[in-house]
Write an enzyme that holds these catalytic residues in place. Sequence first.
Site, PDB file in Angstrom:
ATOM      1  N   LYS A 130     -65.222  -9.523 -23.438  1.00  0.00           N
ATOM      2  CA  LYS A 130     -64.415 -10.458 -22.650  1.00  0.00           C
ATOM      3  C   LYS A 130     -63.197  -9.739 -22.079  1.00  0.00           C
ATOM      4  O   LYS A 130     -62.539  -8.959 -22.776  1.00  0.00           O
ATOM      5  CB  LYS A 130     -63.975 -11.626 -23.538  1.00  0.00           C
ATOM      6  CG  LYS A 130     -63.146 -12.683 -22.819  1.00  0.00           C
ATOM      7  CD  LYS A 130     -62.752 -13.802 -23.775  1.00  0.00           C
ATOM      8  CE  LYS A 130     -61.932 -14.884 -23.053  1.00  0.00           C
ATOM      9  NZ  LYS A 130     -61.551 -15.988 -23.955  1.00  0.00           N
ATOM     10  N   SER A 205     -62.685 -20.164 -21.712  1.00  0.00           N
ATOM     11  CA  SER A 205     -62.350 -19.033 -20.859  1.00  0.00           C
ATOM     12  C   SER A 205     -63.300 -17.855 -21.007  1.00  0.00           C
ATOM     13  O   SER A 205     -63.283 -16.939 -20.194  1.00  0.00           O
ATOM     14  CB  SER A 205     -60.921 -18.574 -21.174  1.00  0.00           C
ATOM     15  OG  SER A 205     -60.811 -18.129 -22.520  1.00  0.00           O
ATOM     16  N   SER A 229     -62.730 -21.961 -26.192  1.00  0.00           N
ATOM     17  CA  SER A 229     -63.097 -20.921 -25.228  1.00  0.00           C
ATOM     18  C   SER A 229     -64.253 -20.026 -25.650  1.00  0.00           C
ATOM     19  O   SER A 229     -64.768 -19.270 -24.835  1.00  0.00           O
ATOM     20  CB  SER A 229     -61.876 -20.042 -24.912  1.00  0.00           C
ATOM     21  OG  SER A 229     -60.973 -20.757 -24.107  1.00  0.00           O
TER      22      SER A 229
END
Length: 529
Positions: A130, A205, A229
Amino acid sequence: MALSRLQKAQIWLFKAVTGVLFTLFRFLSPRRPAVSGKKLPLITNPLLLVSATQLAKKIRRKEVSSVEVVQAYINRIQEVNPFLNAVTKDRFDAALQEATQVDKLIEEETGGEEVLEDRLPLLGVPLSVKGSYALQGMPHTTGVIHRRGVVATVDNPPVALLKRSGAIPMGVTNTSELCMWSESHNHLHGITNNPYDLERTPGGSSGGEGSILGGAGAVIGVGSDIGGSIRMPCFFNGIFGHKTTPGVVSSENHHPPCTGRQEEYASLGPMCRYAEDLLPMLKIMAGPNAHMLSLNTKVDIKKLRFFTIPHDGGSQMTTPVSKELLEIQRKVVERLEADLGVEVQEVRFPELRYGYQIWDTYMGLPDKQGKPPRPFVELMGEPGRSVWPLWELLKWMMGKSAHTIPAIGLALLEMTHVSKPSAFFIQQKEKLQKEVDELLGTDGVFLYPSHPRVAPKHHHPLFRPFDFAYTGIINILGLPVTQCPLGLGEEGLPLGVQVIAGKLQDHLTLEVALYLEKTFGGWREPGAN
């Protein structure tokens, strides 16, 4: 106790502000290129259908080379990323070089397969990262234009541990702007698509991670979660993910940093297509804190106490849970009772209807020294001055803002916060915490919807911004959660459920994940059915 007039006014104000902002968005945002009817190419290389655990075993046994595996994933990313826009920066050349070194190491190893497995359990396996994690030599922007030139000079600790275990990073993936929205969209890297329907969101996210994993462009990845997220992207993209008990996996060199009391609610953890990869990844990522969890304890799933909570009790802030998600959770209950001979008790907690307000209240609390969380407007302006939300809104209406409307909307909502936290919502949280902790103990797990509906179309979360409360409230309770896929629904989109246990009882939910994968089939290839 009923809501006060002030609290009702705050709810009305939140809804009014978001309604105005998102109506503006609907009329002023540019049209996206049509993707209707387009689908991901089907998988042709069988290496892409093997778990990381099994890939590592095959590499150690020289049944396949690390170079072959890494090249297979390079080919897949190049094939699907034009559809998904999930990987924002690759490191393919470096990955191939590292894979070559892995194969050479295996050739020269004299201690045998067991020595390699103990020392380097993920040797030669590709890893996606990520973009909010620092990965040395890679962009570390978190979707903020002002951070365009920021490059990580060190690794985030769990990434360093995964690399030390032999995993090979392939690149970094897209996030929402500053990781504070449920859709992975920013003005630096654009918008990421869902592999099951390109017109839908992969969530946020950690949406880039969810998208590339769901699309079989990665086998394992890492996410972070302070309001859902990890879990929302895993749910929307049909994969597994684990929100670890807070304080176990280090969040050092993660952007944005936690301030105020946010460290108590934030978690970093693994995301993957196969449930058997969750436990070994978590053992590695936890590093020196692994002793806090009972990850080596064998779990007899038949001896666990199971509970189910079908919805939040009718919050004013969230959408009602869809019929197909209520039905799939009911089917999980039926299978647990039929297969394991357990009784799954349905429970209700009235406090859950205040899930969003509790999350919002606690996210704004100061730390033990009385220092409040860093204002979002400061993070938006880094490395320069704080932004002015109203000015950014005007700029956005003229197509000149560097920020997305969700980020601007959050900054505007921040302006409406009262300085003194609501005693009512603190009381509701404390009551809920006591009830849940007593219910779960050290041998209880409960099922709870991951979201009120399956993956929505792009930008639709703007009109229902508080639906993340289904995941966010679990952050504030500090509980470990494994997000589990449960097949595909009526529209061919992933279904799923959250499996939640008591603090530090992560091993219980990981065991239930293995059962649910076997029972409901786990991850499904997009477009294969």
